[in-house]
Write an enzyme that holds these catalytic residues in place. Sequence first.
Site, PDB file in Angstrom:
ATOM      1  N   GLU A   1     -13.050  36.629  -4.311  1.00  0.00           N
ATOM      2  CA  GLU A   1     -13.175  35.192  -4.013  1.00  0.00           C
ATOM      3  C   GLU A   1     -13.290  34.357  -5.286  1.00  0.00           C
ATOM      4  O   GLU A   1     -14.191  33.534  -5.443  1.00  0.00           O
ATOM      5  CB  GLU A   1     -14.363  34.958  -3.079  1.00  0.00           C
ATOM      6  CG  GLU A   1     -14.214  35.706  -1.763  1.00  0.00           C
ATOM      7  CD  GLU A   1     -15.309  35.424  -0.741  1.00  0.00           C
ATOM      8  OE1 GLU A   1     -16.431  35.113  -1.148  1.00  0.00           O
ATOM      9  OE2 GLU A   1     -15.018  35.543   0.461  1.00  0.00           O
TER      10      GLU A   1
ATOM     11  N   GLU B   1     -25.308  33.635   8.688  1.00  0.00           N
ATOM     12  CA  GLU B   1     -24.052  32.893   8.479  1.00  0.00           C
ATOM     13  C   GLU B   1     -23.196  32.840   9.740  1.00  0.00           C
ATOM     14  O   GLU B   1     -22.626  31.798  10.064  1.00  0.00           O
ATOM     15  CB  GLU B   1     -23.280  33.556   7.331  1.00  0.00           C
ATOM     16  CG  GLU B   1     -21.939  32.925   7.033  1.00  0.00           C
ATOM     17  CD  GLU B   1     -21.243  33.575   5.845  1.00  0.00           C
ATOM     18  OE1 GLU B   1     -21.840  34.449   5.188  1.00  0.00           O
ATOM     19  OE2 GLU B   1     -20.090  33.187   5.569  1.00  0.00           O
TER      20      GLU B   1
ATOM     21  N   ASP C   1     -17.210  40.747   7.458  1.00  0.00           N
ATOM     22  CA  ASP C   1     -18.162  39.906   6.731  1.00  0.00           C
ATOM     23  C   ASP C   1     -19.337  39.504   7.629  1.00  0.00           C
ATOM     24  O   ASP C   1     -19.373  38.373   8.100  1.00  0.00           O
ATOM     25  CB  ASP C   1     -17.445  38.638   6.230  1.00  0.00           C
ATOM     26  CG  ASP C   1     -18.318  37.830   5.292  1.00  0.00           C
ATOM     27  OD1 ASP C   1     -19.234  38.412   4.704  1.00  0.00           O
ATOM     28  OD2 ASP C   1     -18.073  36.613   5.144  1.00  0.00           O
TER      29      ASP C   1
END
Length: 691
Positions: A308, A408, A380
């Site tokens: 990323e 998240e 993820d």
Amino acid sequence: MFETTYDDCWLRYDRVDDALRPGYRRRLTHAYVSEGAPELGAVRAELRRGLEGLLGREPHLWQHPPRSVDSFLAIGHPEEMRPISETIDVDEAWNLADGGFLIRTVEWEGQECTVLTASSDRGLVYGTFHLLRLVATGEPIDDLDVREEPANENRIVNHWDNPFRRSVERGYAGQSIFDWERLPDVRERYFDYARLLASVGIDGVVPNNVNTGIPSRPTENDAVADRAGWQLLARENLEKLEALASVFRRYGIRIYLSVNYAAPIRLGGLETADPLDPGVRQWWKDKVDEIYEIVPDFGGFLVKADSEGQPGPYDYDRSHAEGANVLGEAFEGHDGRVWWRAFVYSEHDDRAVQAYEAFSHIDGEFHDNVTVQIKNGPIDFQPREPISTLFGAMPETSLGCELQLTGEYTGQGVHTASHVPMWKEILEFDTHGDGEERTVKDVLADVEGQGIAGVGVVGEDESWTGNHLLQSNLYGFGRLCWDPDLSSEEITREWARQTFGGDEQVVETVTDILLDSWHACIDYHTGGLGLMHMMYNGEEALENHYDPAPWEWPEYHGATAEGIGVDRTSSGSGYAAQYRDPLTELYDDPESCPEELLLFFHHLPWEYELTDGTTVIQRLYDNLHAGAATVDDLRERWLDLEGSVDERRHRHVTARFDEHALQAKRWRDTLCTYFYEKSGVPDERGRVPTE
Ligand code: GCV
């Protein structure tokens, strides 16, 4: 310094029942505690605070055995104190793993004595918290024979906190508690955070985000963009780091740093960060030596490389082992470690197979003091994922498992979603590593330098975690790292008892709410058949992932007019083939693939029949509805506790549940509508989405 108020979480030390108090007082009012290491100062302070709260009376702390009393507590290392050295097997105590401790009830020279001993100073801290927990949960302490050792060598919280800016990536509980601007001034809150962590056996903290490039202020101006995480390696910041370390050290917790792989260029002014360049090697070595001069018990580095947008060894055509080893070598001669994340993408179309592609072929090539840190699943931190194939594929490497405490994808501090049952499922998963039974917890336990890392959840919020009930995830993380054999129920009850007091109905209700919350979360976020990643991303990408938006990432669910799911079998993307037998076979066949992961591994017709004859589409509708209905029920159960839980916390959690219930319906309706539009198959129960 001005401090915001904040909750004591599970360290409330509420007064114990009248009936139990005299017994505890008799054993614990007099405490003979050894002196010396900073950790012993923490032990004394905690005994004062804890016993005053629990028993309504501060203990008398002695520097020698108290003679005029029937019973006393003795805390120290095996040979330091006669009541300990003369009553227990000193070798047994010295042979305990780092952090382990013994607590035994003995008789010494005609007196009753509760001895607490350990091979390390942090072991004495953990033992003290253990003893206080026994009292706080009303357990008997008259005949103790406790022997505890941590199952995992390293138990670390990874903060994704952006220094100076004080934002927290994927943090939903307010600003970062770490105030780098004011360090080396330390805050009371650091001590209390360290107490919370040590009370559940956590021994390491990484205070800064793995994304080390985020500037101190959102600006394009380079002049003020100079204070980002990567700069913490600069000397002036290392002095701040030592101030932080000095607080955590008292509780046996070591401080680590997330570092930027291009630090030799950005900070050192070199022209390259190529791991095979001698100048780069020397730079890292000198930097590590410098850190140890300032922070003598520094824990090590955490690195996100080639992921990323972060720099890494691929920039120089080097493998991740070559990349990590230059850092590992820099730690030679120091008691530190490099935690190298396997969260790396590759060219493959399916993200699920990528980490394995990047890492499995370099098993055995890592330096002894490098640990490869693997996220629990291949995507993820989704509400439920299959277990990462890497756990069965790197027997020659020290492995760390990365879990997420923050939510998240599980409701972002608003939704009540316990992660404890999910972590249990992960740790109990059988990888069939050597062709034999080898659960993830066995894989981890077998290699030196292993451990569990958890992405942190706390912030400046009064509740620490954005929702009082989510404190249980921090608690449960520590307890499971220490002892993965504890059940979700034991852990959750223990937490509820300490956090909400001894009213059995409250403890039972809170425990049940939390235990039921994970399945509800899976159901309304995913439909319960292995779909995932159907959330909104949007412009403000890094701050979202909360709302439903299945149209944004169609490759993750594979819905077409004909069917749904992603073919990740051996003949599809190949993810199933990365497992060891018999798992490949199990997942390859839709008939044997566990229903909860079916659509992760298979693209199937909407009307494919499941074992009980229900079609895939109908099961999705049913599960989505069941999930949202369970949230309504959890909310009702919480509302029933009005008057039994203090008003402040009851109101706070109620507000979270109000939003949670709405959001669960939003997910249900968005996904039901989307699946209906794709499939054209109506819900046979006639439920019509309202959105
Ligand atoms: C710290 C996901 C998250 C990012 C996170 C990344 C990682 O992509 O959305 O916020 O970055 O994982 O684990 O490095």
